[in-house]
Structures are given as structure tokens and as C-alpha cells.
Design a protein around this motif. Structure first.
Motif, PDB file in Angstrom:
ATOM      1  N   THR A  25     -50.672  80.182  81.283  1.00  0.00           N
ATOM      2  CA  THR A  25     -50.679  79.228  80.174  1.00  0.00           C
ATOM      3  C   THR A  25     -51.553  79.744  79.032  1.00  0.00           C
ATOM      4  OG1 THR A  25     -52.557  78.112  81.213  1.00  0.00           O
ATOM      5  CG2 THR A  25     -50.360  77.193  81.650  1.00  0.00           C
TER       6      THR A  25
ATOM      7  N   VAL B  78     -59.135  69.186  74.879  1.00  0.00           N
ATOM      8  CA  VAL B  78     -58.194  70.143  75.475  1.00  0.00           C
ATOM      9  C   VAL B  78     -57.231  69.358  76.367  1.00  0.00           C
ATOM     10  CG1 VAL B  78     -57.887  72.171  76.954  1.00  0.00           C
ATOM     11  CG2 VAL B  78     -59.848  72.052  75.401  1.00  0.00           C
TER      12      VAL B  78
ATOM     13  N   SER C 186     -59.512  73.780  83.761  1.00  0.00           N
ATOM     14  CA  SER C 186     -59.990  74.428  82.550  1.00  0.00           C
ATOM     15  C   SER C 186     -61.186  75.263  82.962  1.00  0.00           C
ATOM     16  CB  SER C 186     -60.389  73.372  81.527  1.00  0.00           C
ATOM     17  OG  SER C 186     -60.434  73.951  80.254  1.00  0.00           O
TER      18      SER C 186
HETATM   19  O1  TXA Z   1     -63.118  72.951  68.951  1.00  0.00           O
HETATM   20  C1  TXA Z   1     -62.866  73.936  69.638  1.00  0.00           C
HETATM   21  O2  TXA Z   1     -62.009  73.939  70.531  1.00  0.00           O
HETATM   22  C2  TXA Z   1     -63.654  75.220  69.344  1.00  0.00           C
HETATM   23  C3  TXA Z   1     -63.289  75.687  67.926  1.00  0.00           C
HETATM   24  C4  TXA Z   1     -63.892  77.032  67.603  1.00  0.00           C
HETATM   25  O3  TXA Z   1     -61.918  75.684  67.783  1.00  0.00           O
HETATM   26  N1  TXA Z   1     -63.386  76.220  70.325  1.00  0.00           N
HETATM   27  C5  TXA Z   1     -63.875  76.161  71.585  1.00  0.00           C
HETATM   28  O4  TXA Z   1     -63.550  77.262  72.365  1.00  0.00           O
HETATM   29  O5  TXA Z   1     -64.560  75.248  71.997  1.00  0.00           O
HETATM   30  P1  TXA Z   1     -64.227  77.578  73.753  1.00  0.00           P
HETATM   31  O6  TXA Z   1     -63.734  78.915  74.136  1.00  0.00           O
HETATM   32  O7  TXA Z   1     -65.692  77.432  73.623  1.00  0.00           O
HETATM   33  O8  TXA Z   1     -63.617  76.532  74.740  1.00  0.00           O
HETATM   34  C6  TXA Z   1     -62.261  76.635  75.147  1.00  0.00           C
HETATM   35  C7  TXA Z   1     -62.003  75.796  76.362  1.00  0.00           C
HETATM   36  C8  TXA Z   1     -62.683  76.351  77.592  1.00  0.00           C
HETATM   37  O9  TXA Z   1     -63.156  75.280  78.389  1.00  0.00           O
HETATM   38  C9  TXA Z   1     -61.530  77.097  78.286  1.00  0.00           C
HETATM   39  O10 TXA Z   1     -61.714  77.211  79.679  1.00  0.00           O
HETATM   40  C10 TXA Z   1     -60.359  76.184  77.946  1.00  0.00           C
HETATM   41  O11 TXA Z   1     -60.597  75.789  76.612  1.00  0.00           O
HETATM   42  N2  TXA Z   1     -59.084  76.913  78.009  1.00  0.00           N
HETATM   43  C11 TXA Z   1     -58.651  77.923  77.239  1.00  0.00           C
HETATM   44  N3  TXA Z   1     -57.444  78.365  77.638  1.00  0.00           N
HETATM   45  C12 TXA Z   1     -57.084  77.612  78.682  1.00  0.00           C
HETATM   46  C13 TXA Z   1     -55.940  77.564  79.542  1.00  0.00           C
HETATM   47  N4  TXA Z   1     -54.919  78.400  79.387  1.00  0.00           N
HETATM   48  N5  TXA Z   1     -55.926  76.641  80.535  1.00  0.00           N
HETATM   49  C14 TXA Z   1     -56.957  75.771  80.688  1.00  0.00           C
HETATM   50  N6  TXA Z   1     -58.068  75.759  79.909  1.00  0.00           N
HETATM   51  C15 TXA Z   1     -58.134  76.667  78.925  1.00  0.00           C
END
Ligand code: TXA
Ligand code: MG
Length: 308
Positions: free
Chosen positions: A105, A169, A211
Motif C-alpha cells: 500500500t 491517516v 500504521s
Molecule cells: O501531516 C502529515 O501527515 C505530515 C506532513 C509533512 O504531511 N507528515 C507526516 O509524515 O506526519 P510521517 O512520516 O511523520 O508520518 C506518516 C505516518 C506514519 O505513521 C507511517 O507509518 C504512516 O503514516 N504510513 C505511511 N505509509 C503507510 C502505509 N502504506 N500504510 C500504513 N501507514 C502508513
């Protein structure tokens, strides 16, 4: 505000750049350049099993990453994009493994911030986590990014992030949409938009959180974070109160304004460390839940992670 061409060139040359969004600052790299994305993990000290969010500036870019866009996603993009909603889609085969940490995903969002949109529209889609050292509170000001990554780090100047907590998310790959990380856009707003029940994932209590980011300790200042009633004031503690406006410099009163607390929480965590406080004591916000259930849930999630 138009983003200086220098920053566009850094991305095109395989570098990383921090940029403002309405939630928190992001650390971006070209979503189609694995070497550039590798630098994100190095700069942040981020575990490689924690996937990144792809940031887009135009809905047509979704097709680069997703084969078929489910109806429910169409509805949600119409309601909430640009905005603080990240959706998890089944990914196109060619999406880089370094973005998805090998999952099937991909997480995608379109930020609601003119600088971010100008930037991404000129670079193309960016893989971007929050622009903080792993484990630190997410940055809501350019100074926070510089504090973590150094004074010379390329960061596009911006304002104090308007929301201050990371995006909601939402996993839409199953029968029932699941909120993996609560944010400003809450379950009931999403339910209203799609006419379907949404559940809130109890990620912390699961052995294998969906996540991956939810399993890591987060948002923490060096000061110990305490949540609950306040009795006597101690001068080594920074208090974020709801009713106690004593006038002391170590007491900041929010009067139940959950928007303001959301906007300032990570900045207060960082301030507490800079000013050398031993503790940050947050007074209970339960009474103010009805005023904004979504922000209440998001705040409680971030506070819980800072307290443990
Ligand atoms: O507000 C936000 O979302 C900020 C701004 C910069 O856009 N970004 C952010 O990114 O908070 P990050 O990397 O700190 O958090 C992303 C979250 C993490 O908990 C990650 O595990 C989850 O999203 N995530 C990313 N891709 C995923 C996937 N394919 N399946 C499940 N969870 C995912
Ligand atoms: Mg983060």
C-alpha cells in the motif's frame, strides 16, 4: 509565496528540502528517486520499516501511484483535498519499496498550503515525512527544522503551521475504513462524507500496528510529560492549563481552546527543552471534547505518546 528556484533544483538533483504544510513541516525528496529518498531516512535517523507519505499537488498525480481509485477515495478527495487527510491506497507495482517499506500500500495526501502546492507542482510528487529527527516532536516552525537538522539545512521559509498536528491517516483498503492516526479530520466528518461507518484503530494495543509509525515513541521533548489535574505549581515545570491563568511565566492557559493547543503543543514541548524545564504538565482536556471531538482525539493520541 513563490518558492525560490534553488529549492526546486535541489530536489531535481536528488537532494532533500524541508517545506511548510498546514499540519507540520515535511522533509521532501523526489518520489521517483530511491537514492534521494534514502537521504530522508539518513537525515531523520528514521527506521527503514516506517513508510513515507507521498505528497501531491494535483489530483491527476494519483494515477502515478494507484491503479484504481476506489469510489470512496474519490468522494473523500472531493471533500477533504487539499487538506490534512492522508489515504492509504493499494499501490501501483512500480511505486518504490523505500517509500512503502515493502508494504503493498501507499499513503498519499495533498497539503492545503500555497507554498507546498507551488513547490510540489514544480518538483513533481514528493515522498515526505515530518521534518524532525526521529522521536522528536514534529516541527511547526522553520526554527524547529533548523534546530534538528542544522542552521544551513535547506528549508523553505513558512509560517507557524496552522493545524500543528499531523494529518489523519485513513486506511481505505479494507471493507471498513480505519483511522490509523487521528488528526483534525475526524471519524464523524469522514462518515458524513461517505455515508459509511469508520473505525478508529487501536494501534497502540496491537502487537503488529497497521500504521508502522504508530509503534514508535513519538513527539517527545526531553522534559517529562505529565497529563492530569494540577495542584501545586512547581517552578521547574511548564504548565499548559485550561483554567489556571496564574500569570506566572511557566503557566500558559488555553481555556479549552483545542485548536490553539493543537497548534502550539509541539512548539511548547520544544520550548520546554530550550528553557530547561524538567516537566511539561498538561491539564486535562476531557471537558472540552464536545467542542471538537476530532482534535480532542488527535491531541489525546499525541499526549499519550509523549507521556509514555
Ligand atoms: O501531516 C502529515 O501527515 C505530515 C506532513 C509533512 O504531511 N507528515 C507526516 O509524515 O506526519 P510521517 O512520516 O511523520 O508520518 C506518516 C505516518 C506514519 O505513521 C507511517 O507509518 C504512516 O503514516 N504510513 C505511511 N505509509 C503507510 C502505509 N502504506 N500504510 C500504513 N501507514 C502508513
Ligand atoms: Mg513524523
Amino acid at each position: 509565496m513563490t518558492v525560490d528556484q534553488t529549492y526546486i533544483d535541489i530536489i531535481k538533483n536528488g537532494g532533500v528540502v524541508a517545506f511548510p504544510t498546514e499540519t507540520v513541516y515535511g522533509l521532501g525528496a523526489d518520489a521517483w528517486n530511491a537514492q534521494a529518498i534514502q537521504k530522508i531516512f539518513e537525515v531523520k535517523g528514521r527506521p527503514s520499516d516506517n513508510p513515507l507519505i507521498v505528497h501531491i499537488s494535483d489530483i491527476v498525480q494519483l494515477d502515478e501511484f494507484v491503479d484504481e481509485i476506489p469510489d470512496i477515495a474519490r468522494t473523500l478527495t472531493q471533500h477533504f483535498w487539499p487538506g490534512p487527510l492522508t489515504m492509504i491506497f493499494p499501490k501501483k507495482q512500480q511505486v518504490l519499496d523505500i517509500i512503502t517499506a515493502g508494504l503493498g500500500t501507499v499513503a498519499i495526501r495533498m497539503p492545503d498550503h500555497p507554498t507546498a502546492i507551488d513547490f510540489i507542482s514544480r518538483t513533481g510528487p514528493l515522498a515526505a515525512p515530518s521534518a524532525n529527527t526521529s522521536g522528536r516532536p514534529s516541527p511547526t516552525k522553520t526554527t524547529h527544522v533548523r534546530h534538528d537538522f542544522g542552521a544551513d539545512f535547506p528549508v523553505i521559509d513558512g509560517d507557524f503551521s496552522r493545524i500543528g498536528l499531523e494529518s489523519t491517516v485513513l486506511d481505505i483498503t479494507g471493507d471498513t475504513p480505519v483511522i490509523l492516526r487521528p488528526g483534525k479530520i475526524g471519524a464523524s466528518e469522514i462518515e458524513q462524507a461517505i455515508g459509511q461507518k469508520v473505525i478508529l484503530d487501536k494501534a497502540e494495543s496491537q502487537s503488529a500496528p497497521k500504521s508502522p509509525g504508530q509503534k514508535y515513541s513519538h513527539y517527545k521533548p526531553k522534559a517529562k510529560v505529565v497529563y492530569g489535574e494540577i495542584s501545586d505549581l512547581d517552578k521547574h515545570t511548564l504548565y499548559l492549563t485550561q483554567n489556571n491563568s496564574s500569570g506566572s511565566t511557566n503557566v500558559v492557559c488555553y481555556n479549552g481552546d483545542l485548536k490553539k493547543l493543537s497548534r502550539e503543543l509541539f512548539d511548547q514541548f520544544r520550548q520546554a527543552d530550550i528553557q530547561g524545564y524538567d516537566r511539561v504538565h498538561i491539564e486535562e482536556i476531557e471537558d472540552f471534547k464536545p467542542s471538537n471531538p476530532a482534535l480532542y482525539t488527535a491531541l489525546k493520541n499525541r499526549i499519550r505518546k509523549a507521556v509514555v
